[in-house]
Design a protein around this motif. Structure first.
Motif, PDB file in Angstrom:
ATOM      1  N   ILE A 264       0.851  -1.198   0.000  1.00 11.87           N
ATOM      2  CA  ILE A 264       0.000   0.000   0.000  1.00 11.87           C
ATOM      3  C   ILE A 264       0.881   1.240   0.000  1.00 11.87           C
ATOM      4  O   ILE A 264       0.622   2.219  -0.712  1.00 11.87           O
ATOM      5  CB  ILE A 264      -0.939  -0.002   1.230  1.00 11.87           C
ATOM      6  CG1 ILE A 264      -1.963  -1.126   1.104  1.00 11.87           C
ATOM      7  CG2 ILE A 264      -1.648   1.335   1.374  1.00 11.87           C
ATOM      8  CD1 ILE A 264      -2.829  -1.293   2.322  1.00 11.87           C
ATOM      9  N   ALA A 268       0.811   3.990  -2.757  1.00 11.24           N
ATOM     10  CA  ALA A 268       0.436   5.356  -2.407  1.00 11.24           C
ATOM     11  C   ALA A 268       1.473   6.352  -2.891  1.00 11.24           C
ATOM     12  O   ALA A 268       1.150   7.484  -3.232  1.00 11.24           O
ATOM     13  CB  ALA A 268       0.270   5.465  -0.893  1.00 11.24           C
ATOM     14  N   LYS A 269       2.727   5.909  -2.933  1.00  8.70           N
ATOM     15  CA  LYS A 269       3.777   6.828  -3.374  1.00  8.70           C
ATOM     16  C   LYS A 269       3.716   7.055  -4.875  1.00  8.70           C
ATOM     17  O   LYS A 269       4.079   8.111  -5.361  1.00  8.70           O
ATOM     18  CB  LYS A 269       5.148   6.244  -3.018  1.00  8.70           C
ATOM     19  CG  LYS A 269       5.598   6.632  -1.620  1.00  8.70           C
ATOM     20  CD  LYS A 269       6.946   6.005  -1.308  1.00  8.70           C
ATOM     21  CE  LYS A 269       7.100   5.793   0.173  1.00  8.70           C
ATOM     22  NZ  LYS A 269       7.881   4.592   0.471  1.00  8.70           N
ATOM     23  N   MET A 271       0.974   6.639  -6.957  1.00  5.97           N
ATOM     24  CA  MET A 271      -0.321   6.831  -7.615  1.00  5.97           C
ATOM     25  C   MET A 271      -0.389   8.147  -8.384  1.00  5.97           C
ATOM     26  O   MET A 271      -1.186   8.298  -9.294  1.00  5.97           O
ATOM     27  CB  MET A 271      -1.454   6.749  -6.616  1.00  5.97           C
ATOM     28  CG  MET A 271      -1.503   7.874  -5.634  1.00  5.97           C
ATOM     29  SD  MET A 271      -2.795   7.563  -4.441  1.00  5.97           S
ATOM     30  CE  MET A 271      -2.681   9.030  -3.451  1.00  5.97           C
ATOM     31  N   ARG A 272       0.496   9.091  -8.031  1.00  5.69           N
ATOM     32  CA  ARG A 272       0.506  10.363  -8.771  1.00  5.69           C
ATOM     33  C   ARG A 272       0.926  10.186 -10.227  1.00  5.69           C
ATOM     34  O   ARG A 272       0.697  11.047 -11.051  1.00  5.69           O
ATOM     35  CB  ARG A 272       1.478  11.335  -8.106  1.00  5.69           C
ATOM     36  CG  ARG A 272       0.966  11.895  -6.806  1.00  5.69           C
ATOM     37  CD  ARG A 272       2.107  12.400  -5.944  1.00  5.69           C
ATOM     38  NE  ARG A 272       1.828  12.127  -4.547  1.00  5.69           N
ATOM     39  CZ  ARG A 272       1.496  13.066  -3.668  1.00  5.69           C
ATOM     40  NH1 ARG A 272       1.429  14.307  -4.037  1.00  5.69           N
ATOM     41  NH2 ARG A 272       1.235  12.752  -2.419  1.00  5.69           N
ATOM     42  N   LEU A 276      -2.487   3.604 -10.741  1.00 11.71           N
ATOM     43  CA  LEU A 276      -3.415   3.456  -9.632  1.00 11.71           C
ATOM     44  C   LEU A 276      -3.536   2.013  -9.146  1.00 11.71           C
ATOM     45  O   LEU A 276      -3.767   1.755  -7.970  1.00 11.71           O
ATOM     46  CB  LEU A 276      -4.783   3.972 -10.074  1.00 11.71           C
ATOM     47  CG  LEU A 276      -5.665   4.490  -8.960  1.00 11.71           C
ATOM     48  CD1 LEU A 276      -4.922   5.531  -8.173  1.00 11.71           C
ATOM     49  CD2 LEU A 276      -6.927   5.069  -9.546  1.00 11.71           C
ATOM     50  N   LEU A 279      -1.882   0.763  -6.023  1.00 15.47           N
ATOM     51  CA  LEU A 279      -2.492   1.021  -4.724  1.00 15.47           C
ATOM     52  C   LEU A 279      -3.728   0.150  -4.533  1.00 15.47           C
ATOM     53  O   LEU A 279      -3.929  -0.439  -3.473  1.00 15.47           O
ATOM     54  CB  LEU A 279      -2.880   2.501  -4.614  1.00 15.47           C
ATOM     55  CG  LEU A 279      -3.668   2.906  -3.366  1.00 15.47           C
ATOM     56  CD1 LEU A 279      -2.795   2.768  -2.132  1.00 15.47           C
ATOM     57  CD2 LEU A 279      -4.185   4.326  -3.468  1.00 15.47           C
ATOM     58  N   LEU A 280      -4.543   0.049  -5.587  1.00 13.30           N
ATOM     59  CA  LEU A 280      -5.875  -0.525  -5.397  1.00 13.30           C
ATOM     60  C   LEU A 280      -5.861  -2.028  -5.139  1.00 13.30           C
ATOM     61  O   LEU A 280      -6.641  -2.523  -4.336  1.00 13.30           O
ATOM     62  CB  LEU A 280      -6.767  -0.195  -6.600  1.00 13.30           C
ATOM     63  CG  LEU A 280      -7.089   1.295  -6.718  1.00 13.30           C
ATOM     64  CD1 LEU A 280      -8.069   1.545  -7.846  1.00 13.30           C
ATOM     65  CD2 LEU A 280      -7.659   1.840  -5.417  1.00 13.30           C
TER      66      LEU A 280
END
Lengths: 309, 307
Positions: A264, A268-269, A271-272, A276, A279-280
Motif C-alpha cells: 500500500i 500510495a507513493k 499513484m501520482r 493506480l 495502490l488498489l
C-alpha cells in the motif's frame, strides 16, 4: 384445552425412531449460533477464498515475485497495466515486478504476521493471566501492575526503537509485536480465571493434592479456551494493522519480502504517476481480509461469549 | 478524591521513570556507538567526541545525568546527528505542528463520534441508524495509512481541491486532510461505543421513569441519559489519544507536515538515538499524563468509583 394430537404423535414417532435424544454440547450450540450469523459465514467463505488465492495463486502466475520484466521498464504507467496479454494480471510495480505475485507474497506474510502475533498473545497472555489470577494476592497485584505500566507506554514508538536498534528483520518484528500483543489477553484471562478458581472442581483438585501448575494447565486453561479463541480471532486483524502500519512507514518488512502495508505504501507513493492499480489491488485485499476477520471475530464472540447474548 | 489522585500519581511517575530507563538502556545496548561510521574516525577524535557528549563515563553516570537533565531542565541532550541542534530544538520545531492537527482530530473524533452515536441510538433501526452503523463498521478497516492515500487520491488527484501535502504554517487547506485521515477510525469507534452505550441506558429503568412523567425527549437524552452514556466513551479516550499520537507518524510521513512523527522516523532511519529517545519519552509522558487526566475525569463523573 387444545392439544394437537397429530403433532404429539409425530413427536413420539420421531423420538422412537431417532433412538434417543442426542446431547447438545456447548461447542455444538456455539457452532449453530455461528452458522446462523450470515455476515460471519460470508466472511469465512471470503477469507477461505483469499487463503486459497494465497496458496494456489502462484500456480497461475506467469512471473515470479522477483523477476523484473525488462520489456516494460521505463513505461510502467502504460505497458505495466493489468492485462492478460503480458501475464501481469494485476499489472507491475514501479520496478517492473509482477504485482500479482507480489500481492500473493504480501498476503501470505501479512496473514502469517497476524496469526503468529495472535499465537504469541495466546501463549504468553493466557499463561500470564492464569498465573496472576490463580495465585492472587501480592503476585497478582505486581503482575497486573506490570501490565498496566506496559499498556500505558506508547508501544509503537518503543517498537520502532526496537526495530532500529536490533535491526529490521521479520524476527524482530515478531518479537516486537509479541511484546505488546499479550497485554490485553492477559487481562481478559485473569478476569476469567478469578471466577473459575472459585468453582468446586478446582477446590476438589486442591483437596486431592494436585500441584498449582498442574491445576492451571489441566483445569483452568482448558476452561478458558472459548474466551481465548474469541479474543485471539479479534487479535489477528489488530496484529495485521500493526504490522502494516510499521511497514507503511518503511520500518517493517524489508525487500525482497513484502506485506500489505508495504505494498500500500508503494502504491500510495506512485499513484501520482497514473499507476493506480499499484495502490488498489493491495488495498482491496487488505480491506476485504480485515473486514472478514472482524466479522468472523464478532460472530465467534456472539457464538461463544455468553455475556452478550 | 485527593487520595485517589495521589494514588494514580504514584503509579504514573514510576511509569515515566521506567520508560526513560528502558529506552536509555535500549539505546546503549545497540551495537556500535552513535559515531561509528563506515570510515572509522581517528582514535583521538572519537575519544574527544565521546568526552564531549559524556559517553566516556560509566553507564549509570550517563543515565543519571540524562534523567537529571530531563527532570530539572527538561533537557533531552544534544542530537547525535545534527551537530548544531539539541533534541529540544528539534522537538520545538515539530511539536506545535503535531499538536495543532492532533488537537483538531481529537476534537473532531470526540464531538462527531458522540453526536453520531447518540443520533443513531435515539433513531434506532431507521435509515440514519443504518448509515451510522455502516459507516462505523467500514471505518474500522480504514486506518490512517489507508485513509491518507484515499483522501489524496480523491481530493488532490481527481478533484484538485486540496494540496496533497505540506504545512505552510498550518493554513486551513493543509490541515483538513491530515485531520480527517487521523480521526476517521477513532470517530467511528467512538460512535459505535456511544451508540451501544446509549441504547443500554435508554432501556434502563430511570429513563422509563423519566418518560413516564412526560419529559420531552431532548430533556431525557441530555439531562438524564448523556452522563451514564459517556462513561465508556471516556475510558476509550486514553487509547484513542495513544492511537492518534502514533498515527501522527503516518500523517507526518505522508502529508509532509513536518511534525514530530517525521522527525521520529528520520531519527530512526539515521540512527539518531537521542532524538528518537527524546520523542519516545515526550510521547510517553504525554500519554501517561493524559491517561491520568482521563482516570481522574472518570472518577469525578462516576460516583461508583471510589478508592
Amino acid at each position: 384445552m387444545i392439544i394437537n394430537k397429530k403433532n404429539i404423535e409425530d413427536l413420539s414417532k420421531n423420538f422412537s425412531e431417532s433412538g434417543g435424544i442426542k446431547g447438545r454440547s456447548l461447542w455444538y450450540d456455539a457452532r449453530t449460533r455461528f452458522l446462523k450469523n450470515k455476515a460471519a459465514v460470508t466472511s469465512l467463505i471470503i477469507l477461505s477464498i483469499i487463503l486459497l488465492f494465497a496458496f494456489l495463486g502462484p500456480l497461475f502466475a506467469q512471473w515470479s515475485n522477483e523477476e523484473i520484466d525488462w520489456t516494460i521498464l521505463g513505461d510502467i504507467s502504460t505497458l505495466g497495466m493489468p492485462s492478460f496479454n503480458t501475464g501481469h494480471f494485476f499489472g507491475t510495480d514501479e520496478l517492473g515486478r509482477d504485482l500479482y505475485s507480489r500481492v500473493i507474497q504480501g498476503t501470505k506474510i501479512s496473514l502469517m504476521v497476524g496469526v503468529v502475533g495472535a499465537l504469541i498473545a495466546v501463549f504468553v497472555g493466557t499463561l500470564y493471566g492464569a498465573i496472576a489470577g490463580y495465585f492472587g494476592g501480592r503476585i497478582d497485584t505486581i503482575m497486573m501492575r506490570i501490565v498496566d505500566i506496559l499498556m500505558s507506554i506508547p508501544y509503537m514508538f518503543v517498537l520502532i526503537l526496537l526495530l532500529v536498534i536490533f535491526g529490521r528483520s521479520i524476527f524482530m518484528l515478531f518479537v516486537g509485536i509479541g511484546l505488546i500483543s499479550w497485554l490485553d489477553m492477559s487481562r481478559i484471562v485473569r478476569g476469567q480465571t478469578l471466577s473459575i478458581k472459585k468453582k468446586e472442581f478446582i477446590e476438589a483438585a486442591v483437596a486431592t493434592g494436585v500441584g498449582n501448575f498442574t491445576i492451571i494447565l489441566r483445569h483452568i486453561i482448558p476452561n478458558l479456551l472459548g474466551v481465548v479463541a474469541v479474543y485471539a480471532t479479534l487479535l489477528v486483524p489488530g496484529m495485521i494493522l500493526t504490522e502494516s502500519f510499521i511497514s507503511f512507514l518503511g520500518l517493517g518488512i524489508q525487500e525482497p519480502n513484502t506485506s500489505w502495508g508495504a505494498l500500500i505504501s508503494e502504491g500510495a507513493k506512485t499513484m501520482r504517476y497514473g499507476t493506480l492499480w499499484q495502490l488498489l489491488f493491495p488495498l482491496f485485499f487488505f480491506v476485504v481480509s480485515l473486514f472478514s476477520l472482524f466479522f468472523i471475530g464478532d460472530g465467534l464472540r456472539d457464538a461463544l461469549d455468553p455475556k452478550d447474548r | 478524591m485527593i487520595i485517589y489522585i495521589l494514588k494514580r500519581l504514584s503509579v504514573a511517575l514510576p511509569t515515566i521513570l521506567i520508560l526513560i530507563i528502558i529506552s536509555f538502556l535500549l539505546m546503549h545496548s545497540a551495537p556500535g556507538g552513535p559515531f561509528t561510521s563506515e570510515k572509522p574516525l581517528p582514535e583521538q577524535v572519537l575519544k574527544n567526541i565521546n568526552a564531549k557528549y559524556g559517553l566516556d563515563q560509566p553507564i549509570y553516570n550517563q543515565m543519571f545525568n540524562y534523567v537529571w537533565g530531563i527532570i530539572t531542565e527538561f533537557d533531552f541532550g544534544p542530537s547525535f546527528r545534527y551537530k548544531d541542534r539539541t533534541v529540544n530544538d528539534i522537538i520545538a520545531q515539530g511539536f506545535p505542528v503535531t499538536l495543532k492537527y492532533g488537537t483538531w482530530s481529537f476534537i473532531l473524533a470526540v464531538l462527531f463520534g458522540t453526536s453520531l452515536g447518540i443520533i443513531a441510538a435515539i433513531r434506532q433501526n431507521t435509515f440514519l441508524d443504518y448509515l451510522a452503523v455502516g459507516f462505523s463498521i467500514s471505518a474500522q478497516v480504514l486506518p490512517n495509512f489507508v485513509m491518507a492515500p484515499i483522501l489524496v487520491l480523491i481530493f488532490t488527484l481527481y478533484l484538485g481541491w486540496l494540496p496533497g501535502g505540506g504545512w505552510e504554517g498550518g493554513q486551513i487547506q493543509f490541515v483538513i486532510m491530515p485531520v480527517i485521515a487521523l480521526s476517521t477510525s477513532y470517530l467511528a469507534s467512538i460512535a459505535r461505543l456511544t451508540r451501544s452505550s446509549m441504547l443500554e441506558v435508554l432501556n434502563s429503568n430511570f429513563i422509563r421513569t423519566a418518560k413516564a412523567k412526560g419529559l420531552p425527549q431532548y430533556k431525557i437524552v441530555f439531562y438524564h441519559a448523556l452522563k451514564p452514556t459517556l462513561l465508556p466513551v471516556i475510558s476509550y479516550l486514553g487509547p484513542a489519544f495513544v492511537g492518534m499520537i502514533t498515527g501522527s507518524v503516518v500523517i507526518d510521513m505522508y502529508f509532509s507536515t513536518g511534525g514530530i512523527g517525521v522527525l521520529f522516523v528520520n531519527g530512526a532511519l539515521n540512527r539518531d538515538y537521542s532524538t528518537i529517545m527524546g520523542i519516545t519519552i515526550l510521547v510517553g509522558c504525554l500519554t501517561i499524563t493524559f491517561n491520568l487526566l482521563v482516570d481522574i475525569l472518570y472518577a469525578w463523573i462516576d460516583p461508583k468509583i471510589r478508592y
